[in-house]
Design a protein around this motif. Structure first.
Motif, PDB file in Angstrom:
ATOM      1  N   GLU A  18       6.324  38.385  73.843  1.00 42.61           N
ATOM      2  CA  GLU A  18       7.136  38.867  72.725  1.00 42.61           C
ATOM      3  C   GLU A  18       8.596  38.463  72.914  1.00 42.61           C
ATOM      4  O   GLU A  18       9.266  38.040  71.967  1.00 42.61           O
ATOM      5  CB  GLU A  18       7.018  40.386  72.599  1.00 42.61           C
ATOM      6  N   PHE A  19       9.106  38.594  74.122  1.00 38.37           N
ATOM      7  CA  PHE A  19      10.481  38.210  74.424  1.00 38.37           C
ATOM      8  C   PHE A  19      10.697  36.720  74.159  1.00 38.37           C
ATOM      9  O   PHE A  19      11.684  36.320  73.544  1.00 38.37           O
ATOM     10  CB  PHE A  19      10.821  38.547  75.882  1.00 38.37           C
ATOM     11  N   GLU A  20       9.772  35.890  74.610  1.00 29.03           N
ATOM     12  CA  GLU A  20       9.883  34.449  74.409  1.00 29.03           C
ATOM     13  C   GLU A  20       9.830  34.092  72.919  1.00 29.03           C
ATOM     14  O   GLU A  20      10.569  33.223  72.447  1.00 29.03           O
ATOM     15  CB  GLU A  20       8.789  33.710  75.170  1.00 29.03           C
ATOM     16  N   LEU A  21       8.971  34.778  72.169  1.00 28.28           N
ATOM     17  CA  LEU A  21       8.891  34.529  70.732  1.00 28.28           C
ATOM     18  C   LEU A  21      10.190  34.917  70.015  1.00 28.28           C
ATOM     19  O   LEU A  21      10.682  34.183  69.161  1.00 28.28           O
ATOM     20  CB  LEU A  21       7.717  35.292  70.121  1.00 28.28           C
ATOM     21  N   LEU A  22      10.740  36.065  70.379  1.00 29.28           N
ATOM     22  CA  LEU A  22      11.999  36.498  69.770  1.00 29.28           C
ATOM     23  C   LEU A  22      13.139  35.556  70.119  1.00 29.28           C
ATOM     24  O   LEU A  22      13.982  35.241  69.271  1.00 29.28           O
ATOM     25  CB  LEU A  22      12.345  37.921  70.217  1.00 29.28           C
ATOM     26  N   GLU A  23      13.166  35.108  71.356  1.00 27.56           N
ATOM     27  CA  GLU A  23      14.204  34.180  71.789  1.00 27.56           C
ATOM     28  C   GLU A  23      14.145  32.886  70.965  1.00 27.56           C
ATOM     29  O   GLU A  23      15.173  32.389  70.491  1.00 27.56           O
ATOM     30  CB  GLU A  23      14.010  33.879  73.270  1.00 27.56           C
ATOM     31  N   GLU A  24      12.961  32.359  70.772  1.00 27.44           N
ATOM     32  CA  GLU A  24      12.795  31.138  69.964  1.00 27.44           C
ATOM     33  C   GLU A  24      13.142  31.393  68.506  1.00 27.44           C
ATOM     34  O   GLU A  24      13.751  30.552  67.841  1.00 27.44           O
ATOM     35  CB  GLU A  24      11.369  30.603  70.086  1.00 27.44           C
ATOM     36  N   GLU A  25      12.790  32.563  68.002  1.00 25.04           N
ATOM     37  CA  GLU A  25      13.130  32.917  66.623  1.00 25.04           C
ATOM     38  C   GLU A  25      14.643  32.962  66.435  1.00 25.04           C
ATOM     39  O   GLU A  25      15.161  32.481  65.420  1.00 25.04           O
ATOM     40  CB  GLU A  25      12.519  34.273  66.276  1.00 25.04           C
ATOM     41  N   PHE A  26      15.381  33.502  67.404  1.00 29.55           N
ATOM     42  CA  PHE A  26      16.843  33.522  67.340  1.00 29.55           C
ATOM     43  C   PHE A  26      17.411  32.107  67.364  1.00 29.55           C
ATOM     44  O   PHE A  26      18.340  31.787  66.619  1.00 29.55           O
ATOM     45  CB  PHE A  26      17.443  34.335  68.488  1.00 29.55           C
ATOM     46  N   ARG A  27      16.853  31.241  68.205  1.00 27.87           N
ATOM     47  CA  ARG A  27      17.318  29.846  68.245  1.00 27.87           C
ATOM     48  C   ARG A  27      17.128  29.167  66.893  1.00 27.87           C
ATOM     49  O   ARG A  27      18.007  28.454  66.407  1.00 27.87           O
ATOM     50  CB  ARG A  27      16.580  29.065  69.332  1.00 27.87           C
ATOM     51  N   ARG A  28      15.968  29.377  66.289  1.00 30.29           N
ATOM     52  CA  ARG A  28      15.698  28.775  64.979  1.00 30.29           C
ATOM     53  C   ARG A  28      16.632  29.333  63.915  1.00 30.29           C
ATOM     54  O   ARG A  28      17.091  28.603  63.030  1.00 30.29           O
ATOM     55  CB  ARG A  28      14.248  29.022  64.577  1.00 30.29           C
ATOM     56  N   PHE A  29      16.910  30.627  63.963  1.00 31.49           N
ATOM     57  CA  PHE A  29      17.803  31.250  62.993  1.00 31.49           C
ATOM     58  C   PHE A  29      19.207  30.660  63.108  1.00 31.49           C
ATOM     59  O   PHE A  29      19.836  30.328  62.091  1.00 31.49           O
ATOM     60  CB  PHE A  29      17.843  32.766  63.213  1.00 31.49           C
ATOM     61  N   ILE A  30      19.696  30.518  64.327  1.00 34.99           N
ATOM     62  CA  ILE A  30      21.022  29.941  64.540  1.00 34.99           C
ATOM     63  C   ILE A  30      21.068  28.507  64.026  1.00 34.99           C
ATOM     64  O   ILE A  30      22.022  28.094  63.354  1.00 34.99           O
ATOM     65  CB  ILE A  30      21.418  30.021  66.033  1.00 34.99           C
ATOM     66  N   ARG A  31      20.020  27.734  64.312  1.00 35.64           N
ATOM     67  CA  ARG A  31      19.961  26.350  63.847  1.00 35.64           C
ATOM     68  C   ARG A  31      19.944  26.308  62.310  1.00 35.64           C
ATOM     69  O   ARG A  31      20.635  25.484  61.697  1.00 35.64           O
ATOM     70  CB  ARG A  31      18.731  25.670  64.431  1.00 35.64           C
ATOM     71  N   ALA A  32      19.199  27.191  61.689  1.00 41.45           N
ATOM     72  CA  ALA A  32      19.137  27.234  60.226  1.00 41.45           C
ATOM     73  C   ALA A  32      20.492  27.602  59.629  1.00 41.45           C
ATOM     74  O   ALA A  32      20.909  27.022  58.619  1.00 41.45           O
ATOM     75  CB  ALA A  32      18.072  28.235  59.776  1.00 41.45           C
ATOM     76  N   CYS A  33      21.192  28.547  60.245  1.00 36.00           N
ATOM     77  CA  CYS A  33      22.523  28.930  59.753  1.00 36.00           C
ATOM     78  C   CYS A  33      23.500  27.764  59.853  1.00 36.00           C
ATOM     79  O   CYS A  33      24.302  27.533  58.946  1.00 36.00           O
ATOM     80  CB  CYS A  33      23.056  30.129  60.527  1.00 36.00           C
ATOM     81  N   ARG A  34      23.437  27.024  60.943  1.00 30.26           N
ATOM     82  CA  ARG A  34      24.311  25.850  61.085  1.00 30.26           C
ATOM     83  C   ARG A  34      23.999  24.808  60.013  1.00 30.26           C
ATOM     84  O   ARG A  34      24.917  24.212  59.431  1.00 30.26           O
ATOM     85  CB  ARG A  34      24.158  25.246  62.476  1.00 30.26           C
ATOM     86  N   GLN A  35      22.726  24.578  59.766  1.00 29.45           N
ATOM     87  CA  GLN A  35      22.350  23.600  58.742  1.00 29.45           C
ATOM     88  C   GLN A  35      22.823  24.040  57.362  1.00 29.45           C
ATOM     89  O   GLN A  35      23.339  23.234  56.589  1.00 29.45           O
ATOM     90  CB  GLN A  35      20.834  23.387  58.744  1.00 29.45           C
ATOM     91  N   LEU A  36      22.657  25.321  57.051  1.00 30.70           N
ATOM     92  CA  LEU A  36      23.135  25.825  55.758  1.00 30.70           C
ATOM     93  C   LEU A  36      24.646  25.699  55.644  1.00 30.70           C
ATOM     94  O   LEU A  36      25.170  25.368  54.577  1.00 30.70           O
ATOM     95  CB  LEU A  36      22.708  27.279  55.562  1.00 30.70           C
ATOM     96  N   SER A  37      25.340  25.957  56.722  1.00 27.93           N
ATOM     97  CA  SER A  37      26.793  25.817  56.730  1.00 27.93           C
ATOM     98  C   SER A  37      27.196  24.377  56.418  1.00 27.93           C
ATOM     99  O   SER A  37      28.106  24.140  55.622  1.00 27.93           O
ATOM    100  CB  SER A  37      27.342  26.236  58.091  1.00 27.93           C
TER     101      SER A  37
END
Length: 66
Positions: free
Chosen positions: A22-41
């Motif tokens: 669960e920790f590893e999944l959440l960590e990857e989800e946060f990485r993807r979210f940050i990457r998506a925010c940068r792309q939207l920016s």
């Protein structure tokens, strides 16, 4: 070690593996979210820079704000 102790130990081990996964999944989800925010920016900045005509000033301001 009794049978009950063995059962408790294996259950605790299984819990640990589930929590680790669960920790590893959440960590990857946060990485993807940050990457998506940068792309939207980057997309909003690109849109703001391409809307320069007088009729698109409002759109440009909105895109810059985003």
């Amino acid at each position: 070690m009794s049978a009950a102790d063995k059962v408790r130990w294996f259950r605790a081990q299984a819990d640990m593996y589930r929590w680790r996964e669960e920790f590893e999944l959440l960590e990857e989800e946060f990485r993807r979210f940050i990457r998506a925010c940068r792309q939207l920016s980057e997309i909003w900045a690109l849109l703001a820079s391409h809307m320069k005509s007088k009729s698109e000033e409002g759109y440009s301001a909105y895109a810059a704000k985003q």
